[in-house]
Design an enzyme around this catalytic site. Structure first.
Site, PDB file in Angstrom:
ATOM      1  N   CYS A  62       0.810  -1.227   0.000  1.00  9.21           N
ATOM      2  CA  CYS A  62       0.000   0.000   0.000  1.00  9.21           C
ATOM      3  C   CYS A  62       0.842   1.275   0.000  1.00  9.21           C
ATOM      4  CB  CYS A  62      -0.968   0.001   1.177  1.00  9.21           C
ATOM      5  SG  CYS A  62      -2.058  -1.423   1.174  1.00  9.21           S
ATOM      6  N   HIS A  83      -3.090   7.189   2.103  1.00  6.71           N
ATOM      7  CA  HIS A  83      -3.567   5.883   1.644  1.00  6.71           C
ATOM      8  C   HIS A  83      -4.960   5.667   2.233  1.00  6.71           C
ATOM      9  CE1 HIS A  83      -4.082   1.738   0.864  1.00  6.71           C
ATOM     10  NE2 HIS A  83      -3.806   1.333   2.087  1.00  6.71           N
ATOM     11  N   ASN A 113     -10.224  -0.162   0.143  1.00  8.87           N
ATOM     12  CA  ASN A 113      -8.763  -0.058   0.127  1.00  8.87           C
ATOM     13  C   ASN A 113      -8.258  -0.666  -1.187  1.00  8.87           C
ATOM     14  OD1 ASN A 113      -6.014  -0.418   0.476  1.00  8.87           O
ATOM     15  ND2 ASN A 113      -6.168  -1.187   2.570  1.00  8.87           N
TER      16      ASN A 113
HETATM   17  O1  UT7 Z   1      -3.738  -1.205   3.484  1.00 10.55           O
HETATM   18  C1  UT7 Z   1      -3.008  -1.669   4.574  1.00 10.55           C
HETATM   19  C2  UT7 Z   1      -3.440  -1.018   5.763  1.00 10.55           C
HETATM   20  N1  UT7 Z   1      -4.515  -1.773   6.394  1.00 10.55           N
HETATM   21  C3  UT7 Z   1      -5.215  -1.171   7.320  1.00 10.55           C
HETATM   22  O2  UT7 Z   1      -5.041  -0.005   7.523  1.00 10.55           O
HETATM   23  C4  UT7 Z   1      -6.184  -1.959   8.150  1.00 10.55           C
HETATM   24  C5  UT7 Z   1      -6.039  -1.547   9.579  1.00 10.55           C
HETATM   25  N2  UT7 Z   1      -6.981  -2.145  10.478  1.00 10.55           N
HETATM   26  C6  UT7 Z   1      -8.301  -1.859  10.465  1.00 10.55           C
HETATM   27  O3  UT7 Z   1      -8.747  -1.110   9.622  1.00 10.55           O
HETATM   28  C7  UT7 Z   1      -9.178  -2.433  11.563  1.00 10.55           C
HETATM   29  O4  UT7 Z   1      -8.396  -3.058  12.530  1.00 10.55           O
HETATM   30  C8  UT7 Z   1     -10.238  -3.415  11.020  1.00 10.55           C
HETATM   31  C9  UT7 Z   1     -11.265  -2.657  10.204  1.00 10.55           C
HETATM   32  C10 UT7 Z   1      -9.566  -4.485  10.154  1.00 10.55           C
HETATM   33  C11 UT7 Z   1     -10.951  -4.089  12.187  1.00 10.55           C
HETATM   34  O5  UT7 Z   1     -11.551  -3.124  13.034  1.00 10.55           O
HETATM   35  P1  UT7 Z   1     -11.470  -3.278  14.611  1.00 10.55           P
HETATM   36  O6  UT7 Z   1     -12.224  -2.156  15.186  1.00 10.55           O
HETATM   37  O7  UT7 Z   1     -10.028  -3.415  14.977  1.00 10.55           O
HETATM   38  O8  UT7 Z   1     -12.284  -4.598  14.851  1.00 10.55           O
HETATM   39  P2  UT7 Z   1     -11.797  -5.940  15.543  1.00 10.55           P
HETATM   40  O9  UT7 Z   1     -10.823  -6.646  14.672  1.00 10.55           O
HETATM   41  O10 UT7 Z   1     -11.410  -5.653  16.950  1.00 10.55           O
HETATM   42  O11 UT7 Z   1     -13.154  -6.759  15.568  1.00 10.55           O
HETATM   43  C12 UT7 Z   1     -14.229  -6.385  16.427  1.00 10.55           C
HETATM   44  C13 UT7 Z   1     -15.330  -7.401  16.291  1.00 10.55           C
HETATM   45  C14 UT7 Z   1     -14.855  -8.836  16.443  1.00 10.55           C
HETATM   46  O12 UT7 Z   1     -15.860  -9.549  17.127  1.00 10.55           O
HETATM   47  P3  UT7 Z   1     -15.682  -9.889  18.689  1.00 10.55           P
HETATM   48  O13 UT7 Z   1     -14.420 -10.682  18.778  1.00 10.55           O
HETATM   49  O14 UT7 Z   1     -15.599  -8.557  19.371  1.00 10.55           O
HETATM   50  O15 UT7 Z   1     -16.919 -10.659  18.982  1.00 10.55           O
HETATM   51  C15 UT7 Z   1     -14.783  -9.341  15.023  1.00 10.55           C
HETATM   52  O16 UT7 Z   1     -14.985 -10.729  14.929  1.00 10.55           O
HETATM   53  O17 UT7 Z   1     -15.904  -7.316  14.990  1.00 10.55           O
HETATM   54  C16 UT7 Z   1     -15.933  -8.614  14.371  1.00 10.55           C
HETATM   55  N3  UT7 Z   1     -15.763  -8.463  12.941  1.00 10.55           N
HETATM   56  C17 UT7 Z   1     -16.796  -8.281  12.090  1.00 10.55           C
HETATM   57  N4  UT7 Z   1     -18.124  -8.232  12.298  1.00 10.55           N
HETATM   58  C18 UT7 Z   1     -18.915  -8.033  11.223  1.00 10.55           C
HETATM   59  C19 UT7 Z   1     -14.608  -8.417  12.231  1.00 10.55           C
HETATM   60  N5  UT7 Z   1     -14.875  -8.245  10.923  1.00 10.55           N
HETATM   61  C20 UT7 Z   1     -16.229  -8.156  10.820  1.00 10.55           C
HETATM   62  C21 UT7 Z   1     -17.102  -7.948   9.733  1.00 10.55           C
HETATM   63  N6  UT7 Z   1     -18.410  -7.887   9.974  1.00 10.55           N
HETATM   64  N7  UT7 Z   1     -16.659  -7.792   8.468  1.00 10.55           N
END
Ligand code: UT7
Length: 325
Positions: free
Chosen positions: A119, A252, A282
């Protein structure tokens, strides 16, 4: 000896198939993968993304973006004397997307190569093209970010498959006696390989390991916020400029929350932040030139504006390019 390189044309291209969160969620539900428009918008700011048709490659998307950038610069394809394509989703193992795209543009002879910094690829490629122009190795460079990330998504993993999209953006960078690219600041730290990678490789005619993207989203998020701020500040210091000199922040486009906190750390009002992640998802190396082109064509970015471009991604790689448009 040329003192500067300057962007003289921008272009971008999105494949026509647009999927809203609700449409993607419905497709995933059939596979037993549960997600929702509400979750995706709240955690990422993404509302829709574009996916390329199965027979469309990065060079096809890049070609359309390149043609538009060349036209905007008032040039012909034959004027181009360097092609750099930033991509992590090439058409084939080799030759490069840049060589394939050069041929599709109907030109031959100029150097053409791909640059792989995930990225951060576009800010890396822009920095390399700037250095080659300043050294006299090129005078009219085509710098492209082109990706078909849909090809490497694991559609059984809801934590990643809702985040990415396909597209391409391009700029023509020309030798100039007026600025131009003012400063850039690039970095990498390979110890973070595992937090964002596609671990598969080809051996003996077979793919060994997984050819699909895996990401520790939380770890990437935390790293991204810190390094984007330090790279932006380093680029400003190199150019003897300050946060208040920035007219537009074009980071980005991965996650709206990361982008807001980057703007906040630079004390920039959100009105100065260019946002396309909501409509594109993204698109990795394509996201910055796509956002730049949209900002130019919508009339937001004007000649003479100071732009801060920032990339961060797998590697881990990160960097910033400060320029006068
Ligand atoms: O291009 C390279 C750069 N990449 C990035 O910048 C990505 C950086 N990271 C992020 O953008 C975020 O960390 C994410 C969007 C990937 C995730 O967001 P988050 O607020 O960190 O969520 P999380 O991983 O802590 O997940 C929270 C909850 C989890 O459930 P529990 O364990 O709390 O029950 C996940 O299982 O959300 C759940 N979850 C979803 N629920 C519905 C994760 N993905 C999904 C989904 N739909 N697609």
């Amino acid at each position: 000896m040329t003192h500067y390189s300057r962007i003289t044309g921008t272009g971008s291209y999105l494949p026509p198939n647009r999927l809203t969160n609700a449409q993607l969620a419905a497709e995933l539900a059939v596979k037993g993968v549960e997600t929702s428009d509400e979750w995706i918008v709240e955690r990422t700011g993404i509302k829709a993304r574009h996916f390329a048709a199965p027979d469309v490659t990065s060079s096809d998307l890049g070609l359309e973006a390149a043609k538009r950038a060349i036209e905007a610069a008032g040039l012909q394809a034959a004027d181009i004397d360097l092609i750099i394509v930033a991509t992590s989703t090439p058409d084939m193992v080799f030759p490069s997307v840049a060589c394939i795209l050069q041929h599709k543009l109907g030109i031959a002879g100029c150097p053409a190569f791909d640059l792989q910094a995930v990225c951060s690829g576009f800010v890396y490629a822009l920095t390399v093209a700037d250095a080659m122009i300043k050294s006299g190795a090129a005078s009219k460079a085509l710098v492209i970010g082109a990706e078909v990330f849909s090809r490497i998504l694991d559609f059984s993993d809801r934590t990643t498959c809702v985040l990415f999209g396909d597209g391409a953006g391009a700029v023509v960078l020309e030798a100039s006696e007026t600025p131009g690219i003012l400063a850039s600041d690039l970095h990498a730290d390979g110890k973070h390989v595992g937090i964002l990678c596609v671990p598969g490789h080809v051996s003996g005619g077979q793919v060994l390991g997984s050819p699909l993207l895996t990401m520790d989203g939380k770890a990437v998020f935390k790293l991204a916020v810190g390094v984007l701020d330090s790279a932006a500040r380093a680029a400003l210091a190199k150019a003897n400029l300050h946060e208040t000199d920035i007219d537009w922040l074009i980071p980005h486009q991965a996650n709206l929350r990361i982008m807001h906190s980057t703007a906040k750390k630079l004390k920039l009002p959100l009105e100065k932040l260019i946002v396309t992640v909501d409509q594109h998802g993204n698109t990795s190396a394509a996201s910055i030139p796509l956002a730049l082109d949209e900002a130019v064509r919508s009339g937001k970015v004007k000649k003479g504006d100071i732009l801060m471009l920032e990339g961060v991604g797998g590697g881990f790689t990160w960097g910033a390019v400060l320029l006068k448009y």
